[in-house]
Design a protein around this motif. Structure first.
Motif, mmCIF file in Angstrom:
data_model
loop_
_atom_site.group_PDB
_atom_site.id
_atom_site.type_symbol
_atom_site.label_atom_id
_atom_site.label_comp_id
_atom_site.label_asym_id
_atom_site.label_seq_id
_atom_site.Cartn_x
_atom_site.Cartn_y
_atom_site.Cartn_z
ATOM 1 N N SER A 298 67.610 21.347 -14.650
ATOM 2 C CA SER A 298 68.512 21.743 -15.728
ATOM 3 C C SER A 298 67.857 21.753 -17.102
ATOM 4 O O SER A 298 68.539 21.954 -18.104
ATOM 5 N N GLY A 299 66.562 21.543 -17.180
ATOM 6 C CA GLY A 299 65.862 21.738 -18.443
ATOM 7 C C GLY A 299 65.319 20.499 -19.098
ATOM 8 O O GLY A 299 64.368 20.569 -19.870
ATOM 9 N N GLY A 300 65.905 19.345 -18.830
ATOM 10 C CA GLY A 300 65.485 18.133 -19.504
ATOM 11 C C GLY A 300 64.251 17.511 -18.874
ATOM 12 O O GLY A 300 64.215 17.283 -17.673
ATOM 13 N N VAL A 301 63.232 17.236 -19.675
ATOM 14 C CA VAL A 301 62.049 16.493 -19.242
ATOM 15 C C VAL A 301 61.491 15.770 -20.454
ATOM 16 O O VAL A 301 61.539 16.284 -21.578
ATOM 17 N N ALA A 302 60.990 14.551 -20.246
ATOM 18 C CA ALA A 302 60.462 13.768 -21.355
ATOM 19 C C ALA A 302 59.409 12.793 -20.846
ATOM 20 O O ALA A 302 59.520 12.258 -19.742
ATOM 21 N N VAL A 303 58.385 12.567 -21.680
ATOM 22 C CA VAL A 303 57.322 11.611 -21.384
ATOM 23 C C VAL A 303 57.465 10.434 -22.337
ATOM 24 O O VAL A 303 57.662 10.615 -23.545
ATOM 25 N N ILE A 311 57.567 9.520 -16.702
ATOM 26 C CA ILE A 311 58.164 10.828 -16.959
ATOM 27 C C ILE A 311 59.610 10.799 -16.472
ATOM 28 O O ILE A 311 59.907 10.270 -15.392
ATOM 29 N N LEU A 312 60.502 11.384 -17.257
ATOM 30 C CA LEU A 312 61.902 11.562 -16.857
ATOM 31 C C LEU A 312 62.179 13.047 -16.687
ATOM 32 O O LEU A 312 61.680 13.874 -17.451
ATOM 33 N N ALA A 313 62.984 13.389 -15.683
ATOM 34 C CA ALA A 313 63.330 14.787 -15.441
ATOM 35 C C ALA A 313 64.798 14.879 -15.046
ATOM 36 O O ALA A 313 65.319 14.021 -14.329
ATOM 37 N N ALA A 314 65.472 15.924 -15.531
ATOM 38 C CA ALA A 314 66.889 16.141 -15.230
ATOM 39 C C ALA A 314 67.029 17.203 -14.148
ATOM 40 O O ALA A 314 66.434 18.275 -14.237
ATOM 41 N N VAL A 315 67.816 16.882 -13.131
ATOM 42 C CA VAL A 315 68.163 17.826 -12.064
ATOM 43 C C VAL A 315 69.680 17.874 -12.006
ATOM 44 O O VAL A 315 70.320 16.971 -11.470
ATOM 45 N N GLY A 316 70.267 18.917 -12.609
ATOM 46 C CA GLY A 316 71.721 18.990 -12.668
ATOM 47 C C GLY A 316 72.283 17.841 -13.478
ATOM 48 O O GLY A 316 71.951 17.656 -14.648
ATOM 49 N N ALA A 335 75.453 11.664 -14.455
ATOM 50 C CA ALA A 335 76.629 11.974 -15.275
ATOM 51 C C ALA A 335 77.707 12.567 -14.376
ATOM 52 O O ALA A 335 77.408 13.345 -13.475
ATOM 53 N N LYS A 336 78.951 12.204 -14.632
ATOM 54 C CA LYS A 336 80.051 12.670 -13.788
ATOM 55 C C LYS A 336 80.505 14.071 -14.141
ATOM 56 O O LYS A 336 80.985 14.804 -13.286
ATOM 57 N N ASN A 337 80.417 14.447 -15.394
ATOM 58 C CA ASN A 337 80.798 15.814 -15.774
ATOM 59 C C ASN A 337 79.789 16.361 -16.763
ATOM 60 O O ASN A 337 79.587 15.825 -17.833
ATOM 61 N N GLY A 338 79.129 17.413 -16.373
ATOM 62 C CA GLY A 338 78.135 18.024 -17.237
ATOM 63 C C GLY A 338 76.746 17.979 -16.632
ATOM 64 O O GLY A 338 76.436 17.138 -15.788
ATOM 65 N N LYS A 339 75.916 18.905 -17.069
ATOM 66 C CA LYS A 339 74.525 18.979 -16.636
ATOM 67 C C LYS A 339 73.637 18.486 -17.774
ATOM 68 O O LYS A 339 73.874 18.782 -18.945
ATOM 69 N N ALA A 355 70.128 11.434 -23.627
ATOM 70 C CA ALA A 355 70.333 12.602 -22.763
ATOM 71 C C ALA A 355 71.475 13.416 -23.336
ATOM 72 O O ALA A 355 72.528 12.867 -23.703
ATOM 73 N N GLY A 356 71.282 14.744 -23.424
ATOM 74 C CA GLY A 356 72.324 15.649 -23.895
ATOM 75 C C GLY A 356 72.886 16.444 -22.732
ATOM 76 O O GLY A 356 72.139 16.931 -21.881
ATOM 77 N N LEU A 357 74.209 16.612 -22.701
ATOM 78 C CA LEU A 357 74.890 17.255 -21.593
ATOM 79 C C LEU A 357 75.536 18.574 -22.029
ATOM 80 O O LEU A 357 75.953 18.720 -23.168
ATOM 81 N N GLN A 358 75.590 19.500 -21.085
ATOM 82 C CA GLN A 358 76.379 20.715 -21.255
ATOM 83 C C GLN A 358 77.350 20.817 -20.098
ATOM 84 O O GLN A 358 77.043 20.443 -18.971
ATOM 85 N N ARG A 359 78.554 21.337 -20.402
ATOM 86 C CA ARG A 359 79.590 21.466 -19.378
ATOM 87 C C ARG A 359 79.664 22.905 -18.873
ATOM 88 O O ARG A 359 79.183 23.821 -19.500
#
Length: 359
Positions: A298-303, A311-316, A335-339, A355-359
């Protein structure tokens, strides 16, 4: 007897205050409904949803596109949002409000990027979509916010999606546009030069720190192009990816520089997360194993700026962590609601991660 009863009642009241009341006002775990943001205070190993008043929770019921830290005050955090402009916290995220600014910036705008110059007076550049068109706004100082327009897309419905500054000279600006342009200004936005017009929207740019020669451009269709001569010549970066990596759409795509190594960057596509070393001479696809049916990256990655192996990575709606530079991964947050579309370590306090979320 009355004295004894009174003492017992007093202890009961104190017990209620000490144990029952904090239960209702404590910070909720990440399993609670998330409203735009999550936070970790242990370097991304566990995640919570901070508690807020009803008013602030309503304000944070929003899709976040970026999280930005103030260049001077580590307590100040900015959220770029879709439809609510810029939100700001001045106390490390415990309370939030709309950013008040004079000039061209509207509080109902879609914000795609916020960039600060790193030298006084710390100018602020914002990539905005408002009035059905993309614009680039600039305030000469972060302390006295007055935004004026310095670039506008030539056609309606096309945005400005990314901004990169030369941190030695904040008047040198690169932008990515929905019209397919990589544009460059050497005079703070007074005049512009097109370095390249691509056949599709450019949604992300990456410039090697300390050098304007090396440029990466990520297109809406998932292709990545590089230039080693400040945008004169371009070639496509060939990725060891499956076809599913190139699904069209801006969601789930990102270019992220490694804060610990100037010649390393990450490419996030829907079907994969890639690490490029030596300015792209060596490209590796990470193997993150997640359950069948799990949504794409879903776009999020951070070192971690204090530990390059982390390294952190976001999957959905899930966050995965690696402690060994991507060899192995484990699930650390959900997260329960949002990617989860953006992950950011606080550069001055790396144990705090957002972490920033989009619905």
């Amino acid at each position: 007897m009355k004295v004894i009863i009174g003492v017992i009642l007093l202890f009961l009241i104190i017990g209620l205050l000490l144990f029952i009341v904090p239960f209702f006002f404590r910070e909720r775990d990440v399993s609670a409904d998330s409203k735009g943001i999550m936070i970790s205070r242990d370097g991304g190993r566990s995640w919570i949803q901070p508690k807020f008043s009803e008013e602030i929770a309503k304000l944070l019921d929003v899709s976040v596109t970026e999280i930005v830290f103030d260049p001077i005050n580590p307590d100040v955090v900015y959220l770029a949002t879709l439809g609510k402009g810029i939100l700001v916290s001045r106390d490390k995220g415990f309370s939030w409000e709309r950013l008040e600014a004079e000039g061209a910036l509207r509080q109902s705008s879609d914000i795609f990027r916020i960039v600060f110059g790193e030298k006084p007076p710390f100018p602020v550049y914002v990539a905005v979509f408002q009035d059905n068109v993309g614009v680039l706004l600039k305030s000469e100082s972060k302390d006295t916010l007055f935004f004026r327009e310095i670039y506008r897309a030539s056609r309606d419905r096309f945005g400005v999606f990314d901004i990169v500054l030369d941190q030695e000279n904040s008047n040198h600006i690169f932008i990515a546009t929905g019209e397919g342009g990589v544009l460059y200004s050497r005079d703070g936005g007074s005049t512009w030069k097109a370095l390249k017009w691509f056949p599709d929207s450019v949604i992300r740019l990456l410039i090697k720190p300390g050098s304007e020669s090396f440029i990466l451009a990520l297109l809406l269709d998932g292709r990545v192009f590089r230039s080693d001569d400040q945008g004169v010549a371009w070639e496509e970066v060939m990725l060891p990816a499956a076809r599913s990596s190139f699904i069209r759409g801006s969601y789930g795509r990102n270019l992220v520089a490694d804060p610990t190594r100037t010649d390393t960057y990450f490419i996030v596509l829907r079907g994969g997360l890639f690490m490029a070393d030596q300015n792209g001479k060596s490209i590796k696809k990470f193997n993150i194993i997640f359950p069948p049916g799990e949504v794409v990256f879903s776009g999020g990655v951070a070192v971690d700026p204090s530990d390059p192996k982390r390294i952190l990575a976001a999957v959905g709606n899930r966050i995965y962590a690696s402690e060994d530079r991507g060899v192995s991964w484990s699930l650390v947050g959900e997260a329960k609601n949002g990617k989860i579309v953006t992950l950011m370590f606080n550069p001055r306090e790396p144990r705090v991660v957002w972490a920033g979320l989009q619905r």
